[in-house]
Design an enzyme around this catalytic site. Structure first.
Site, short mmCIF file in Angstrom:
data_model
loop_
_atom_site.label_atom_id
_atom_site.label_comp_id
_atom_site.label_asym_id
_atom_site.label_seq_id
_atom_site.Cartn_x
_atom_site.Cartn_y
_atom_site.Cartn_z
N HIS A 17 0.89 -1.25 0.10
CA HIS A 17 -0.05 -0.10 -0.11
C HIS A 17 0.86 1.30 0.17
O HIS A 17 0.62 2.50 -0.56
CB HIS A 17 -0.92 -0.13 1.15
CG HIS A 17 -1.81 -0.99 1.50
ND1 HIS A 17 -2.12 -1.66 2.46
CD2 HIS A 17 -2.97 -1.36 0.55
CE1 HIS A 17 -3.11 -2.66 2.16
NE2 HIS A 17 -3.66 -2.45 0.91
N LYS A 41 -16.57 -7.95 5.93
CA LYS A 41 -15.58 -8.74 6.75
C LYS A 41 -15.17 -8.09 7.70
O LYS A 41 -15.33 -6.87 7.90
CB LYS A 41 -14.46 -8.89 5.71
CG LYS A 41 -14.16 -7.63 5.11
CD LYS A 41 -12.67 -8.27 3.95
CE LYS A 41 -12.08 -6.94 3.22
NZ LYS A 41 -11.12 -7.54 1.95
N ARG A 90 -2.25 -5.88 -8.42
CA ARG A 90 -1.31 -6.89 -8.15
C ARG A 90 -1.16 -7.97 -9.42
O ARG A 90 -1.14 -7.63 -10.55
CB ARG A 90 -1.47 -7.49 -6.72
CG ARG A 90 -0.97 -6.50 -5.62
CD ARG A 90 -1.65 -7.18 -4.38
NE ARG A 90 -2.99 -7.12 -4.44
CZ ARG A 90 -3.98 -7.13 -3.31
NH1 ARG A 90 -3.25 -7.71 -2.35
NH2 ARG A 90 -5.21 -7.20 -3.20
N SER A 128 -2.83 -7.67 3.02
CA SER A 128 -3.00 -7.52 4.50
C SER A 128 -3.64 -8.79 5.02
O SER A 128 -3.22 -9.28 6.13
CB SER A 128 -4.33 -6.42 4.81
OG SER A 128 -3.95 -5.26 4.19
P1 ADP Z 1 -9.81 -3.46 -0.48
O1 ADP Z 1 -10.38 -4.44 0.52
O2 ADP Z 1 -10.64 -2.52 -0.96
O3 ADP Z 1 -9.12 -4.09 -1.71
P2 ADP Z 1 -7.11 -3.34 0.46
O4 ADP Z 1 -6.78 -2.35 1.63
O5 ADP Z 1 -6.73 -4.66 0.59
O6 ADP Z 1 -8.74 -2.85 0.19
O7 ADP Z 1 -6.61 -2.61 -0.78
C1 ADP Z 1 -6.51 -1.20 -1.31
C2 ADP Z 1 -5.95 -1.12 -2.48
O8 ADP Z 1 -4.48 -1.31 -2.42
C3 ADP Z 1 -6.53 -1.89 -3.58
O9 ADP Z 1 -6.60 -1.21 -4.89
C4 ADP Z 1 -5.44 -3.03 -3.85
O10 ADP Z 1 -5.25 -3.75 -5.01
C5 ADP Z 1 -4.29 -2.31 -3.41
N1 ADP Z 1 -3.07 -3.18 -2.81
C6 ADP Z 1 -3.00 -3.99 -1.80
N2 ADP Z 1 -2.21 -4.81 -1.37
C7 ADP Z 1 -1.07 -4.25 -2.62
C8 ADP Z 1 0.27 -4.52 -2.73
N3 ADP Z 1 0.88 -5.33 -1.83
N4 ADP Z 1 0.82 -3.78 -3.70
C9 ADP Z 1 -0.04 -2.79 -4.26
N5 ADP Z 1 -1.43 -2.64 -4.00
C10 ADP Z 1 -2.04 -3.18 -3.18
#
Ligand code: ADP
Length: 165
Positions: A17, A41, A90, A128
């Site tokens: 992130h 969730k 990703r 996450s």
């Molecule tokens: P959501 O549940 O809305 O997907 P996340 O917190 O999991 O929320 O992710 C927020 C954003 O960050 C999304 O666009 C996701 O694809 C991106 N993201 C999550 N992990 C990574 C990573 N390791 N590298 C790049 N982008 C990521």
């Protein structure tokens, strides 16, 4: 003035992130990281904790703000006067669902564009969920999150299962 939002659950914020936040902040004037309150969730961290961790991590970035939001992402973008939604991509597995969200958002408000940034290769398989899963077994997650976030994860799991360490 180009303002963008970067929405997500950030439960918790990972180095993946942060990579997206840094890069997005480099191409827009202002980036508002939006932490989604309402989710089907159940999150490990409260909304306050998720916002706090993001504020700590992004403190050195002058043009990044962190806010929480509930409801439609497009409405959050409008409330921030932002015309861009940033999302990270990703592996291909993200693609289908992200396309669907982006197309739907564009129908809701054609003035708001979704901008995708491809993840840094070293973070391509980081989520996450994986961080939480590893931490739940006591694994070291310091390669995936900042030291502050790693400490909070340790505290969280210690509080949940003090007997298991
Ligand atoms: P959501 O549940 O809305 O997907 P996340 O917190 O999991 O929320 O992710 C927020 C954003 O960050 C999304 O666009 C996701 O694809 C991106 N993201 C999550 N992990 C990574 C990573 N390791 N590298 C790049 N982008 C990521």
């Amino acid at each position: 003035m180009i303002r963008a939002i970067y929405p997500g659950s950030f439960d918790p914020v990972t180095l993946g992130h942060l990579d997206i936040i840094r890069r997005a902040a480099g191409v827009v004037d202002e980036l508002v990281v939006g932490v989604l309150i309402n989710r089907s969730k159940r999150p490990l961290f409260t909304i306050e904790e998720r916002v706090e961790m993001l504020r700590e991590c992004t403190a050195p970035l002058a043009n990044v703000r962190v806010a929480s939001f509930d409801g439609l992402t497009v409405e959050f973008a409008r409330s921030q006067d932002a015309r861009i939604i940033v999302r990270g991509l990703r592996a291909v597995t993200d693609f289908e669902v992200e396309m669907q969200i982006a197309q739907t958002n564009r129908i809701v408000d054609p003035n708001i564009e979704t901008m995708f940034l491809t993840t840094g290769l070293q973070y391509a398989y980081l989520s996450s969920t994986i961080v939480k899963e590893m931490a739940s077994y006591g694994a070291d997650v310091s390669k995936f999150v900042t030291p502050e976030v790693a400490a909070r994860i340790r505290q969280k799991f210690a509080a949940i299962a003090p007997a298991n360490g």
